[in-house]
Design an enzyme around this catalytic site. Structure first.
Site, short mmCIF file in Angstrom:
data_model
loop_
_atom_site.label_atom_id
_atom_site.label_comp_id
_atom_site.label_asym_id
_atom_site.label_seq_id
_atom_site.Cartn_x
_atom_site.Cartn_y
_atom_site.Cartn_z
N ARG A 56 0.79 -1.06 0.13
CA ARG A 56 0.18 0.15 -0.06
C ARG A 56 0.81 1.23 -0.07
O ARG A 56 0.35 2.31 -0.06
CB ARG A 56 -0.84 -0.24 1.16
CG ARG A 56 -2.01 1.05 1.22
CD ARG A 56 -3.32 0.46 1.98
NE ARG A 56 -3.11 -0.24 3.01
CZ ARG A 56 -2.79 0.47 4.36
NH1 ARG A 56 -2.79 1.77 4.52
NH2 ARG A 56 -2.53 -0.17 5.44
N TYR A 108 -10.77 19.63 -16.89
CA TYR A 108 -11.25 18.27 -16.78
C TYR A 108 -12.77 18.32 -15.82
O TYR A 108 -12.36 18.58 -14.68
CB TYR A 108 -10.17 17.29 -16.27
CG TYR A 108 -10.46 16.01 -15.99
CD1 TYR A 108 -11.17 15.17 -16.77
CD2 TYR A 108 -10.19 15.35 -14.73
CE1 TYR A 108 -11.64 14.00 -16.59
CE2 TYR A 108 -10.69 14.11 -14.32
CZ TYR A 108 -11.32 13.29 -15.44
OH TYR A 108 -11.83 12.03 -14.96
N ASP A 181 -2.41 21.01 -14.19
CA ASP A 181 -2.82 19.83 -14.77
C ASP A 181 -2.00 19.93 -16.06
O ASP A 181 -2.42 20.64 -17.11
CB ASP A 181 -4.13 19.74 -14.80
CG ASP A 181 -4.62 18.62 -15.58
OD1 ASP A 181 -3.85 18.09 -16.16
OD2 ASP A 181 -5.97 18.39 -15.48
N LYS A 206 -3.01 8.66 -19.77
CA LYS A 206 -3.09 9.29 -21.13
C LYS A 206 -1.83 9.13 -21.91
O LYS A 206 -1.41 7.89 -22.26
CB LYS A 206 -3.69 10.71 -21.12
CG LYS A 206 -4.81 10.72 -20.02
CD LYS A 206 -6.07 9.99 -20.56
CE LYS A 206 -7.25 10.54 -19.92
NZ LYS A 206 -7.45 10.13 -18.53
#
Length: 386
Positions: A56, A108, A181, A206
């Site tokens: 984790r 976005y 971003d 992406k």
């Protein structure tokens, strides 16, 4: 004496292609291995053998992917998450009640929806500014209260361009962090941290992954300090770290990032020029075109091309735009961007309730196919729909 080529500085493209020159010291393998372990044994004194304890918190493969991205971004530290939205959620989890965020009006839609959520439920104040206005970010800030100035450049799906250096100065003057971003402009073209951003965000699903076979999010930080430590804690507690296999796929994708970006940029530029003046296209939105309002800033900020993202404003109403997306035969009607295959999307149909995107807008993610095939496909779909 001529300097040894081995000791000469290597370009970012070379470092990415070789995944930071990873050669397995035992086998000589040139392909990074995958460490899938979710837990790590301690030594005879019950001390961690290295820095790994539990999956984790990441592991060797995750850290390798983070190191490649940090190197490309010029970051002090990069943290990887299971998706772009997981990275955004972690960043917003660092806010406290009463904090203020300035964010673009067109951005976005997942990030915008989450900003509305924290504003409604956690006492966070959000101001949405006009990202096409050069003074918009500065005007939206509140000195002493603003914690984050959020920019997106190029901004999805209008592809407006924000001057990162100017935004960084405005943010820092107000005592805020600049969160950039950079999903549509990965570090092969845009160095947001070097231009003054404090955090560079990537939906690594992406362009970084590039093959539509993984989801990932990355936060690259200019300083490895308190914010990085808090984000690591949030990621661990939320269990939102990227899995080892996806991290390995991401390393694989990063190795071809520069080549894919170059081809996608070339294809998108050819399509943009072909669509300008088409009778069924009212406007082409692409920062690579000289008449784009942000072209000069984009040219100064972005190296090696303007990328594969552009939008078409078709003539007529939204139903015609939707028909174009239905009638393409090479472009695939699907969400996402930055892959090797070209995608087309009627953006209004998929964005959330806060969207102000016009119904006539078609978003194109241009891949690495033959440009002539893509142009012919758009032409026939526009003629058929019109």
């Amino acid at each position: 004496m001529t300097q040894s080529r081995r000791n000469a500085p290597l370009s970012p493209a070379t470092r990415a292609a070789q995944a930071l020159r990873h050669i397995d010291p035992v086998t000589g393998s040139v392909t990074p291995a995958i460490d899938l372990s979710s837990t790590f044994a301690r030594d005879a004194d019950y001390a961690p053998r290295q820095r790994y304890i539990y999956g984790r918190d990441g592991g060797p493969t995750v850290e390798h992917a983070e190191a490649v991205i940090a190197d490309l971004d010029g970051a002090a530290r990069t943290l990887l998450f299971a998706s772009g939205m997981a990275a955004i959620a972690a960043m917003l989890e660092t806010l406290r009640a009463g904090d203020h965020v300035a964010a673009p009006r067109v951005m976005y839609h997942g990030g915008q929806t989450w900003l509305h959520r924290v504003a409604e439920r956690r006492g966070i104040e959000v101001t949405f500014y006009d990202q096409a206005d050069p003074e918009g970010p500065k005007a939206a800030l509140r000195a002493g209260q603003s914690r984050i100035l959020w920019i997106e450049t190029p901004a999805n799906p209008n592809w407006d361009i924000v001057d990162i250096e100017a935004a960084a100065k405005a943010a820092h003057d107000a005592g805020a962090l600049l969160f950039a971003d950079c999903t549509a402009a990965p570090p092969c073209t845009l160095q947001a941290l070097r231009l003054g951003a404090d955090v560079a965000f990537h939906s690594a699903t992406k362009y970084m992954g590039g093959h539509s076979d993984l989801t990932a999010g990355a936060l690259s930080l200019a300083v490895d300090g308190d914010l990085a430590a808090e984000l690591r804690q949030v990621r661990s507690l939320m269990g939102s770290v990227i899995a080892a296999f996806e991290a390995w796929l991401l390393i694989r994708g990063l190795r071809t990032l520069f080549l894919r970006w170059e081809k996608a940029s070339s294809n998108a530029m050819a399509i943009a020029h072909a669509m300008v003046g088409h009778p069924n296209v009212a406007q082409v939105l692409y920062p690579g075109l000289p008449d784009h309002p942000g072209h000069a800033i984009a040219r100064a900020q972005m190296q090696g091309g303007f990328g594969g993202m552009l939008s078409l404003m078709v003539t007529g109403d939204g139903s015609i735009a939707r028909d174009v997306a239905r009638f393409t035969e090479v472009f695939i009607p699907a969400t996402s961007l930055g892959g090797v295959e070209s995608l087309i999307e009627h953006r209004k149909a998929v964005e959330g309730p806060y969207s102000i995107v016009p119904p006539q807008l078609l978003r194109l993610s241009v891949g690495i196919e033959d440009a002539a095939d893509l142009i012919a496909d758009l032409t026939q779909a526009l003629e058929r729909a019109g």
